[in-house]
Enzyme design. Structure first.
Site, PDB file in Angstrom:
ATOM      1  CD  GLU A 115      16.880  20.397  15.486  1.00  0.00           C
ATOM      2  OE1 GLU A 115      16.671  21.570  15.098  1.00  0.00           O
ATOM      3  OE2 GLU A 115      16.910  20.063  16.681  1.00  0.00           O
ATOM      4  CB  THR A 116      15.182  13.354  12.442  1.00  0.00           C
ATOM      5  OG1 THR A 116      14.113  13.142  13.385  1.00  0.00           O
ATOM      6  CG2 THR A 116      15.656  12.018  11.914  1.00  0.00           C
TER       7      THR A 116
END
Length: 280
Positions: free
Chosen positions: A44-45
């Protein structure tokens, strides 16, 4: 703008779960957020921007895998809170407004961060046909989770079975909305953790997630019911590995861990910049 890579649920670099973190003035177009997450190419970002004072939350927060936006993410929330506190952008408890509701992150003097997340519902289900074959191990029980998690908690015989999994990821993708949380009790009660897990999310572009905070909102009630304690420690036995300390508080679950910033750099592509065309 600054972009950071933070290893979450670990106290050392190159372990735990890496997340990209960008602090923005506002959210730009979704396509740009997805492009950045694809470029970062971690599970994830996280993208966050401050909200006006006086509301229910201090920061707006969103999470993207390389393939899609997700409703809830623990490790990237921990990573964001770590960045806010280590850069003095926030102190004390930070309230985040996210797709799954209001989440909080509280930094302690010892450097740990405690997240307050909704506890996942667990509903027992029959073992789906083909699941054991897709995992490559016998299955003891299966529980479905709440909408924001969207996984199956799959109980295996022992820690060795979890550690030895080599799943068929394409086959696994047919068995849940997001993925599979494989879990078993710890092999040794004196080893520093109470249970182990591994998490597979092929439906959102992540074959195996290194350390999954959101999964522990389901693992906490699952193992608390079996072990008779509300405070537990889970080891996610991926190649990078990480520890999540959980405390079950009814409809809320506290997730505590550490984080380390490993990269602090500059993103040179501004929001709205089109991707190059025609490059090989």
């Amino acid at each position: 703008m600054r972009i950071r890579i933070v290893d979450a649920f670990t106290d050392r670099p190159f372990a735990g779960n890496p997340a990209g973190v960008l602090l923005l003035d506002a959210f730009p177009a979704d396509a740009w957020l997805q492009d950045v997450a694809r470029e970062v190419n971690h599970a994830e970002t996280a993208f966050a921007h401050p909200l006006p004072p006086g509301g229910d939350a201090d920061w707006a927060l969103r999470w993207f895998t390389p393939a899609t936006e997700v409703d809830m993410c623990g490790h990237a929330t921990l990573a964001t809170a770590h960045v806010l506190h280590t850069t003095n952008a926030a102190t004390g408890t930070v309230r985040f407004a996210a797709r799954c509701g209001i989440l909080t992150a509280t930094a302690a003097a010892d450097g740990t961060v405690t997240l307050d997340f909704p506890t996942s519902d667990l509903v027992a289900e029959p073992v789906p046909a083909g699941l054991a074959e897709a995992l490559g191990a016998p299955v003891l029980s299966v529980h479905n989770t709440s909408a924001h998690v969207g996984d199956l908690v799959v109980e295996l015989r022992d820690e060795a079975a979890v550690r030895g999994l080599a799943p068929d990821f394409r086959a696994l993708g047919r068995h849940s909305k997001r993925g599979i949380i494989a879990t078993a009790p710890a092999a040794d009660g004196a080893c520093g953790h109470d249970y182990v897990s591994r998490c597979f999310f092929p439906n959102v572009g992540i074959d195996e997630d290194p350390v999954t905070g959101s999964a522990h909102t389901a693992l906490a009630p699952f193992w608390s019911a079996r072990l008779g304690r509300d405070e537990l420690t889970g080891l996610q036995a991926s190649a990078r590995s990480g520890l999540v300390h959980t405390e079950l508080r009814g409809e809320r679950t506290l997730l505590t861990g550490r984080a380390v910033t490993v990269i602090d750099g500059e993103l040179l592509t501004a929001p709205g910049t089109a991707a190059p065309q025609g490059d090989a």
